[in-house]
Write an enzyme that holds these catalytic residues in place. Structure first.
Site, PDB file in Angstrom:
ATOM      1  N   HIS A  11       0.932  -1.219   0.265  1.00  0.00           N
ATOM      2  CA  HIS A  11       0.005  -0.150   0.202  1.00  0.00           C
ATOM      3  C   HIS A  11       0.830   1.249  -0.244  1.00  0.00           C
ATOM      4  CE1 HIS A  11      -3.144   2.056   0.611  1.00  0.00           C
ATOM      5  NE2 HIS A  11      -2.836   2.982   1.919  1.00  0.00           N
ATOM      6  N   ASP A  13       1.310   5.080  -0.262  1.00  0.00           N
ATOM      7  CA  ASP A  13       0.244   6.499  -0.257  1.00  0.00           C
ATOM      8  C   ASP A  13       1.223   7.277  -1.393  1.00  0.00           C
ATOM      9  OD1 ASP A  13      -1.171   5.950   1.820  1.00  0.00           O
ATOM     10  OD2 ASP A  13       0.110   5.346   3.058  1.00  0.00           O
ATOM     11  N   ASP A 135      -7.834   1.818   2.146  1.00  0.00           N
ATOM     12  CA  ASP A 135      -7.110   2.172   3.296  1.00  0.00           C
ATOM     13  C   ASP A 135      -8.084   3.930   3.680  1.00  0.00           C
ATOM     14  OD1 ASP A 135      -5.267   3.028   5.360  1.00  0.00           O
ATOM     15  OD2 ASP A 135      -4.629   4.672   4.403  1.00  0.00           O
TER      16      ASP A 135
END
Lengths: 865, 865
Positions: A11, A13, A135
């Site tokens: 993941h 960002d 998320d």
């Protein structure tokens, strides 16, 4: 046999504690260890090493940077991995967008931008089949509808309210069919939706992390599988623990397939660690089958898992509301970020509006606009910057201060290249080569040209497909000016009436003279004292979480000092509540709303108290706690105080638990300045210092409309469009361009249609999105279907043929084939789309239709209307 | 052109904060992130990816574990990388051994064990050319001599006293020729020695780390090279900084070649990070040559660098002393570890002694001893455990408590398999199949067999190559026993005299009756209060660093309670100083020394004070501050208080700065219990709790000899051998083996020779090391050359042919060719070794000769002498 789908993922960002570039390169690792260049390098090498391995990747902003730096062999290897399904893209947007503060336009475009690159690099195999919103802090219904219309088969979520999750878990309803629109005919906006992780009693949900003890990234400290001899041997215990986790999870889902996310934030920088241990876990788990184990572990992807669910042919629960607000504990409502960093949120809105201007002018002026005469212009820099800003730690306001600054920097860089392009286009369309000025500092009333020149031309570009009256405010040096319209005629005027309390200076009543309505309305500013934790919970208010320390807010002032200004064009009441809080209430002739332009900041914190400033409207309306808020600025959802539609809410935060994201309808909170972090990883208080270090001041506008419910949509829908894509102002010294007025359209669109996208695609084609602005049944006139002739719509070019695309603009609509799912109310079958006739394009309520149009530009002499 | 040799390396401690297995697998990463399996995986993949890359690796204990788990393709790839010099082994011991507390025997054998595996796996290309002692805390002259005699061309050091380093840096003497022996003819013990890193003014030495800002491991936070466009671009600044560091370093060395260590502790777990950035650094640095830069960066190895230094044909300074003690600041003397964890140090000594017993019996009894009759026996487990224990955080006592426990566990496991082998050998040689008992708990006077049986047989195996009288103490249940020798005769007896102060119970005077000498000697126990930091420096005493908070120690007691025991075999004075400190002084008939067996512990710390307990001997001898200590238990070096031979010492710690490592001659400090960490990474106070948590009690023996200097060596040399490899005791119930006495040798060796190694090598060969015990000129008799006939030396087998090997046992001596170096005193040329005649093997003082001997074992009936 229970099949455990192990899904390796990272993941990444697109900015949070570090900027996008810092994350990409792995700079500033003392803040957070993360380097995406290495993640992609490493994953590719590890996938190449073993054909059984799988990996899914989401964030195309990083992939695009990486791809540019690869040699031919690596690119070819990557293509091979994608073709063979070993590397699968999920989500596939430029970023994983925020869902609460993101407007549907740029949210859609950032998805389209990412998907388009994937399509270009990898063909059909690169097109993601599942949306991947693991998320974001709550989930919007409109975005679900967007995914459905882009052709995704499923949507996977990571964060769902803990009470909701607990109820679903017991009912085995963690997987469901989400109906994303009440206007569109099913299954157009239906999307299968699953929550990627289960919840164990007494254990925090692991969101998109692996089960406890099974995290083998360099960022984790779990023991690797040790299957050799020696004191550290643990393989039997690890496999036991894995089987235990699988058995627990299997009880919470409906099929004999479960999915485990094997990865987390910025994992797989050293992919070898993960894969080496997963190889061992799979081998040892499956070896137990020889002794009767009924568990099969495999490398998998969400789309592979989804196909298995579909094959099970079960009936799934149907959901029609949304997933807001999100709380991960009784005092942990993630409703603070709805208004964290309002200045950044505002700049993102301005920028996405300007992107439309830039994009439209690029399409209208044709390829020459990219060349000159003001230099090379480019819309892609702003397009990417706006896409990046949709990230769920960007427009959300939950990034570190230096990262927020960097998002602004990226946007500003995008403005620069777009302004050159806009200037080029205006020059090509209007025939001027004089210097143009963009007056970027109008927000602080600075514009050298208008302040110094006795004569100047105001060029306004209106990106809406209809005419608009639009007030312009400019700082000037002289005391009186003659203003003329394009035809040189004076501008004419007419009207709401508004009453104020003569003692306190507060708004007290609004009259709609035309409809004969009036309503007492008391409006003022208050602040909640941000909790720093209390006996109930140590939870502090922070960038994510809103937690006032009491349910009653404190007034900024009991009374406002007021000043009235009255001109033929505007009536203004200026209210001064305090040194850091003021407001102007504005009425204009013909304007069907009251405009409240407020200024808040720098919020004082020298008393050591974090403050959450709100603008509160009080009316005697008997609403029974019901109100409406928008979904991504487009749909409208009913809300009810202390209530959730799908479960019996236990409300533990009477203020924060009733906040919902608002983009275009009812703003509540306006600005926040907090002195604590809320413990969700940001590690920084939301204490925006501003350029002078004294604290950030923000200004915003609220429009208040008063009218009968039946006519409300026809008032608020156009206003929302105007605020999202306002006219853009450019100044020219002197008399300005030869051509005084120009329209890109031969005629306006019907009032219920909107030109959502107009984007050049190479030299001879454009991408078009036409949008129906109204919900079904929302308005007698507005909700009617509407039809438009595309071929003759544009003045700058002729549409010679069109191909209808799915919403993303990347896949021809006729080639979209989506999985169908059973619910208690049946299994909706898709309507077979007729081959579109570009002369008669019809839109139903809430529909958006997307076309790739071949166009022929008029010659240089043929411009204008 | 300045050539910058970039040497990628990973320093992988064979145990420290985690155990060897924990480091190998990457378990317990919350303590320290380190997983060697991944380092080797990753480095191999990255070397394979680009033929220009280089890597050096040192610790074979890890390589051996890793190799066992690799498939054929990976093994073949590794061989290829080694053949092509892309992967080079440096050091190449099983570990990077300690230099202060390691005894020369096991220190040599751990090197031999590692080198042997490298030779077996990779042939001649696997043999390391440079020794690599970049982390040990000071450097021993004898180990330098060992490296030279094994064939190493150079030795690289990381830690040198900061004053020493500063002086050398100014004189450009950081590289030198170290003469490791005053007995061996140069260049036998000469080794070129370099300090791998320079020192910048005001900056802490980076030891074996890269220059500041150039660390690109996942464990570092330096920015990677960013050479793309964008706000993070830094490549120009990074190359500037690199060139600056290179220029500084070039001023401190003599040639136009410098070496930079690009790595650190457990680096390269994700080797891609390092190599990707080094690739860029090299490319961008060398690209500047087009603009006139005179710096050339290259991947390199220490041996490649060394060849360039040799090619420069300069004259180098000569050093003949050693590098003890080491301090990295004025109050930071790393002299505490000389006696940290005395119990572990003691167990390592016992174990390495027992390994000799086990190894000798395996060689003497032949391959059958590995099979039965007591089960499969194996000396390799103990050999590897003892090798691991030589690590510079193992026997050094600077590991965490749980790691110290694990070293003990490894040793104990080695004892188990060796005891089976010893039992098998005794059975084969002596003809018994009765149960044997090893009495492992004799240190706490527990031995069930001797305590319970009315009759039992004591089997003593003496690993020395000469006869020995050796007292045996056993716990017994009865009150009187008849003891008979192998021939059934009673043991006879005669003698030093010792005087005590009748009031305080302290030793006061020693008389050597035979030589007519006497000397007042006052001995007692004291403790220093461990510093916790003071105004001069915050430095606390810890596992590494000894820093008393005052120069005068505190007596444990003013007087001792005493008890006298007198038997025909022994006279004992028992002194009781306190509840935790006692001593037995012992004299035996014929024994030329006074034995002081002390017990210290649990050291009380409830007063909150760390304690460093010493045994102090005070005599009126006028020594002018001079004394002698050993080097790795073999050489003897003169020391002088507050003095260093090669620079003008500024003494800032009058106690700690005068401590030297002592292995076999003069023990000073005996036990320590500290409550603070000394900030050198251990992160744990040296507060050994012991099994019951009350604190560890240790027991040790000091032998005090009094005699004329000329005869001293002939007394202390044999005693040191006896303490290092004492006779080993085994009990048998009942009458014991049929054969009452056995000697592996047909005749004892000359008294100045020692059988250092006797080790089976397959079924028909053995490795032999013969050692001359004396320094040149040390003793009239002892220092004479000695000759031995190998062919008829052993009773169990006949030596049919021998091949002389370099000291490591892995390389034939005639194939060793070492670089020769110029000094002011000339360039010594090696003596051409004559082809050895196994019937006349001659040894000069301090020489060790190593032979691989083909042997023919006698048949089962031929055993015995």
């Amino acid at each position: 046999m229970l099949n455990v789908h192990l899904v390796p993922h990272s993941h990444d960002d697109v900015g949070w504690l570090k900027t996008v570039d810092q994350y990409y390169y792995g700079v500033r690792n003392w803040d957070q260890h993360a380097g995406v260049q290495y993640i992609l390098d490493s994953v590719v090498a590890q996938l190449a090493a073993d054909p059984s391995r799988r990996f899914v990747y989401a964030e195309v902003a990083f992939l695009a940077r990486w791809w540019r730096q690869q040699d031919r062999a690596t690119r070819s290897l990557l293509r091979e991995l994608v073709q063979e399904g070993r590397l699968e893209f999920v989500g596939g947007g430029w970023c994983m967008s925020d869902e609460a503060a993101a407007h549907y336009g740029p949210a859609l475009e950032q998805l389209a931008l990412g998907r388009r690159l994937l399509r270009r690099l990898f063909g059909a195999c690169g097109t993601p089949r599942v949306a991947w919103q693991i998320d974001p802090f709550g989930h919007a219904r409109h975005l679900a509808a967007t995914f459905a219309q882009m052709g995704y088969d499923g949507l996977f979520l990571g964060r769902v309210d803990h009470q909701d999750k607990w109820v679903r878990l017991q009912r085995r309803e963690l997987e469901l069919l989400w109906r994303g629109s009440s206007s569109l005919e099913p299954p157009q906006a239906d999307i299968f939706t699953g929550e990627v992780t289960a919840l164990s009693p007494g254990i925090l949900p692991n969101v998109y992390d692996p089960p406890a003890g099974l995290c083998w990234d360099q960022l984790c400290a779990d023991a690797p599988l040790v299957d050799g001899d020696g004191p550290e041997r643990n393989v039997d215990a690890v496999v036991d623990s894995f089987l235990g986790a699988a058995a627990t999870q299997a009880q919470q889902y409906r099929t004999n397939h479960i999915l485990m996310t094997m990865g987390s934030d910025f994992h797989y920088e050293n992919a070898h660690l993960w894969f080496k241990n997963l190889d061992k876990l799979i081998a040892h788990t499956n070896a137990r089958q020889a002794n009767g184990s009924r568990v099969h572990a495999l490398y998998s992807t969400p789309s592979c898992y989804l196909r298995e669910l579909h094959r099970a042919n079960l009936t799934w629960p149907l959901k029609t509301d949304d997933f807001f607000p999100y709380s991960d504990g009784p005092h942990q409502f993630w409703t603070g970020y709805f208004s964290s960093r309002p200045a950044l949120k505002g700049y993102e809105r301005l920028s996405s509006g300007f992107l439309q201007v830039c994009s439209q002018l690029e399409a209208l002026a044709g390829p020459a606009a990219r060349v000159g005469p003001y230099g090379p212009g480019d819309s892609s820099v702003l397009r990417e910057a706006v896409a990046v800003a949709q990230h769920h730690d960007a427009v959300a306001g939950t990034e570190r201060q230096h990262v927020a600054n960097d998002y602004a920097r990226q946007l500003a860089k995008g403005w620069d290249t777009c302004q050159v392009l806009v200037a080029n286009a205006l020059s090509l369309l209007g025939g001027t080569k004089d210097p143009l000025e963009f007056c970027n500092a109008l927000n602080v009333s600075v514009c050298p040209l208008s302040e110094a020149s006795p004569q100047f031309t105001v060029i306004l570009y209106n990106p809406l497909a209809r005419a608009l009256a639009w007030p312009v405010r400019l700082p000037v040096g002289g005391s009186s000016y003659a203003v003329s319209d394009p035809q040189g005629r004076p501008v004419a005027s007419q009207h709401l009436r508004v009453l104020f309390d003569p003692v306190t200076g507060h708004l007290s009543e609004i009259h709609n003279l035309a409809e004969g309505l009036s309503l007492p309305v008391f409006q003022s500013f208050y602040w909640y004292n941000a909790s720093t934790g209390d006996a109930l919970s140590p939870q502090a208010s922070g960038a994510y979480i809103f937690r006032p320390n009491a349910s009653d807010p404190i007034p900024v002032a009991k009374a406002a000092a007021t000043r009235l200004l009255k001109t033929p064009l505007v009536q203004e009441l200026q209210q001064n509540f305090s040194a850091w809080c003021s407001q102007v209430l504005r009425l204009r002739p013909g304007q069907p709303y009251l405009e409240l332009e407020w200024s808040v900041g720098p919020i004082p914190v020298s008393d050591g108290l974090g403050k959450e400033v709100i603008s509160r409207f009080r009316t005697p309306l008997a609403t029974a706690g019901r109100f409406h808020t928008d979904s991504n600025g487009r749909q409208v959802l009913e809300r009810r105080r202390d209530y959730r539609p799908t479960w019996n809410l236990s409300q533990s935060e009477p203020v924060a638990g009733n906040y919902y994201p608002v983009n275009t309808r009812i703003f509540i909170e306006v600005h926040r300045r907090l002195l604590r972090d809320d413990g969700r990883g940001l590690g920084e208080a939301l204490d925006e210092p501003g350029a002078d270090g004294r604290g950030l001041a923000v200004r915003g506008r609220h429009l208040v409309l008063l009218g009968a419910a039946a006519a409300a949509a026809e008032r608020h829908r156009p206003r929302a469009q105007e605020m999202a894509t306002p006219p853009h102002l450019v100044l020219a010294a002197g008399p300005g361009p030869h051509l005084r007025q120009f329209s890109g359209l031969r005629r306006p669109l019907p009032p219920n249609l909107h030109l959502l996208s107009l984007e050049a695609r190479g030299a001879v084609s454009v991408l078009l999105r036409l949008e129906h602005l109204y919900e079904r049944g929302e308005s007698r006139n507005g909700s009617r279907p509407a039809t438009v002739d595309l071929t003759t719509l544009f003045s700058a070019f002729t549409v010679t043929s069109v191909r209808e695309m799915a919403l993303g603009g990347d896949v021809p609509l006729e080639s979209v084939s989506r999985l169908l799912w059973n619910t208690d109310t049946g299994t909706p079958k898709p309507r077979r789309a007729p081959r579109p006739d570009p002369r008669r394009v019809r839109l139903e309520p809430m529909e958006i239709r997307t076309f790739l149009a071949s166009v022929r530009y008029r010659g240089p002499g043929e411009g204008g209307s």
